[in-house]
Design a protein around this motif. Structure first.
Motif: not given
Ligand SMILES: Cc1cc2nc3c(=O)[nH]c(=O)nc-3n(C[C@H](O)[C@H](O)[C@H](O)COP(=O)(O)OP(=O)(O)OC[C@H]3O[C@@H](n4cnc5c(N)ncnc54)[C@H](O)[C@@H]3O)c2cc1C
Lengths: 313, 249
Positions: A280-283, A295-313
């Motif tokens: 879950a990703i939720n602010k 697994i939970g991550l507290v955060g703003d999705l507009f920051d987290v999602v691009p960062e996650l994509k970069a980390a996976l790519g």
């Protein structure tokens, strides 16, 4: 012995994954002989595919022009015409099976069991009720056939090393003309099918717009995941209805489910209860989704999602 | 058309967190808020809109169940239904029996259309509309997200797994409502007062159907297995590590 008839769901070319899962459910009935009925306008390739599925004794082809796009009012009387001698008639708990099976049951004057999730014996089953907040064990009368839908998220697909015989059944009934198929508007996408994808990324109301939802697709595409959504995201028009996950949408069981900007209403959670790992990703740290997330991550999705994509790519 | 029949089931409100009774005999309903099944409210709203467009004259709401279901019928009357029928019974009513009771009412009332919710949020069965149309030998259009009445036929958009399917059906027929068919109106206070004077007939189940059906019997109820509480990670790097640890990346 139990003689089971399964109504295959298919696209006319290939069997839907729900068919192999229904068969798996039926194999869990002791001493079962399993036949599968394929209603289509030309079911040759589907019948061949299903004949290979483990556990199947016989595939029955029922061909009619009206079966090119299945409508419950037309298929149900055809099911009745071949139903003699069967102790159980099963279909998938997809919109296809939910539409059809109660009509079949009523024509046989029997009640129907919805969403079989566990077989206890030939006439005893478990099913979820109240959006999955309770599980009821039910016993069906042994004096009449059991008609049921199978909760496909509870079952794996059977393997395909079988070789069942294929038969054609002749239809000698008149089909009603009161119901007509006009068309279907289906999104075409190269993404894995939501209902069978091993990994799913879902977005909720927090995405805010159809344009913003693109970051969910981008993330999913970066590791080959299917894409789902909450009802709020569908209602708001960010994504089409077939992406809704939950009590009244799709019930799925991927190995990995990533819920992004989704609060975790019970109606949504009931659709993902059987997921292997829920992220879950939720602010909002208090969001109920965190109560079920592995697994939970507290955060703003507009920051987290691009960062996650970069980390996976 | 002259009449539309709409089903209103009394169910545990969708906001209530339903719990199984400690003795496993059922779910806790004592002191729990009860409401109209949300899908049925949508069904009624659709019927009201059809009437407001001048395509129907009378909307009849029907509930099958305990005397308390009169509350839900009164709410339906306050929303705008013209009259209500309670089929009173103390016993649990299966979807097949519900369909048979509706069929008996159809024979009395001869509606041009029956709209039901696609499923009750209590038992989540999703069966009654399909069963009713089978027994009535009429078309069914389930999971409707759009409904257009064109004289003797209806064009219905249905939410199916693949997308949106369009069917054309002859009337009379049974349509079951999905969530996106409409957004039900709020009931206003003066309407609640007016609804008190609208007719609400109470009839018993036995007046409509005497034969029993071979019912599926509940044996025991249990709570679902809870998922174990997971871990919180601080940042994206932590998330990626946790996913790798589980072999998911
Ligand atoms: C009969 C019935 C059936 C239903 N069936 C379904 C169903 O099948 N499926 C379904 O999903 N729902 C269903 N619902 C609706 C359900 O009750 C919820 O309303 C819905 O799931 C909420 O969707 P959501 O989580 O996207 O939105 P919200 O509940 O509004 O949650 C949005 C979340 O996003 C978070 N957020 C906001 N901004 C950000 C940000 N920038 N970054 C990170 N997080 C952010 C918020 O903290 C919040 O937790 C049903 C309801 C009813 C009554």
């Amino acid at each position: 012995m139990s003689k089971i008839l399964i109504i295959a769901e298919h696209t006319n070319d290939t069997a839907n994954a729900s068919t192999a899962k229904c068969i798996q459910c039926a194999t869990e009935i002791p001493n079962a002989e399993i036949d599968v009925a394929v209603f289509s306008d030309n079911g040759e390739s589907v019948a061949n595919e299903i004949a290979k599925m483990d556990g199947v004794t016989k595939v029955i082809r029922i061909e009619h022009d009206a079966n090119s796009n299945p409508m419950a009012a037309l298929i149900a009387p055809q099911v009745i015409s071949i139903s003699k001698g069967y102790t159980h008639i099963f279909g998938p708990s997809t919109t296809f099976g939910k539409d059809l099976m109660p009509r079949v049951a009523a024509l046989m004057d029997v009640n129907q069991i919805s969403d079989v999730m566990e077989i206890l014996d030939s006439h005893k089953f478990k099913q979820p009720i109240y959006a999955g907040n309770a599980i009821v064990t039910v016993e069906a009368p042994t004096t009449v056939p059991v008609v049921a839908t199978v909760r496909i998220a509870s079952y794996r697909a059977v393997g395909s090393s079988g070789s069942a015989q294929i038969e054609s059944a002749e239809l000698d009934i008149d089909l009603p003309s009161h119901s007509r198929f006009i068309g279907i508007q289906a999104a075409t996408s190269d993404r894995p099918d939501l209902q069978t994808a091993a990994k799913v990324v879902s977005g909720g109301r927090a995405l805010g717009s159809e344009e913003n939802f693109e970051i969910i697709y981008d993330l999913a595409d970066s590791f080959g995941a299917g894409v789902g959504a909450s009802r709020a995201a569908v209602d708001a028009g960010y994504v089409p209805n077939e992406m809704q996950v939950g009590q009244t949408g799709k019930i799925i069981a991927p190995d990995l489910y990533i819920a992004i900007g989704i609060s975790g209403a019970i109606q949504h959670l009931t659709g993902i209860k059987d997921a292997g790992t829920i992220v879950a990703i939720n602010k909002d740290a208090e969001a109920p989704i965190f109560e079920v997330a592995d697994i939970g991550l507290v955060g703003d999705l507009f920051d987290v999602v691009p960062e996650l994509k970069a980390a996976l790519g | 058309m002259e009449k539309i029949l709409v089903g209103l089931k009394r169910v545990v409100d969708y906001n209530v967190r339903v719990r199984v009774r400690p003795d496993n005999s059922g779910v806790e309903t004592d002191g729990v808020k009860m409401s109209i099944n949300p899908f049925d409210e949508i069904a009624l709203e659709e019927a009201l809109r059809i009437k407001e467009r001048g395509q129907a004259q009378e909307i009849i709401v029907v509930s099958i169940g305990a005397p308390e279901a009169q509350q839900q019928l009164r709410t339906g009357l306050a929303m705008g239904a013209d009259r209500a029928i309670l089929v009173e019974t103390a016993e649990a009513v299966s979807p097949l029996m519900t369909a048979k009771l509706f069929l008996a009412l159809i024979q009395r009332e001869k509606p041009g259309l029956v709209i039901l919710g696609k499923q009750g949020i209590d038992h989540d069965n999703n069966q009654t509309g399909q069963m009713l149309s089978a027994l009535w030998d009429r078309p069914q259009a389930t999971f409707a997200s759009k409904l257009e009445i064109n004289g003797e036929t209806a064009r219905v958009t249905r939410e199916v797994d693949a997308g949106l399917e369009v069917n054309e059906i002859d009337l009379p027929a049974v349509v079951t409502a999905d969530l996106r068919l409409n957004e039900p109106r709020y009931v206003k206070l003066p309407d609640i007062m007016k609804a008190k004077n609208k007719p609400l007939d109470v009839i018993t189940r036995d007046e409509l159907v005497t034969a029993a059906t071979a019912d599926i019997q509940p044996v025991t109820y249990e709570a679902p297995t809870e998922r174990e509480k997971g871990v919180m990670v601080e940042d994206v790097a932590g998330l990626v590590t946790a996913l790798k640890d589980k072999g998911l990346l």
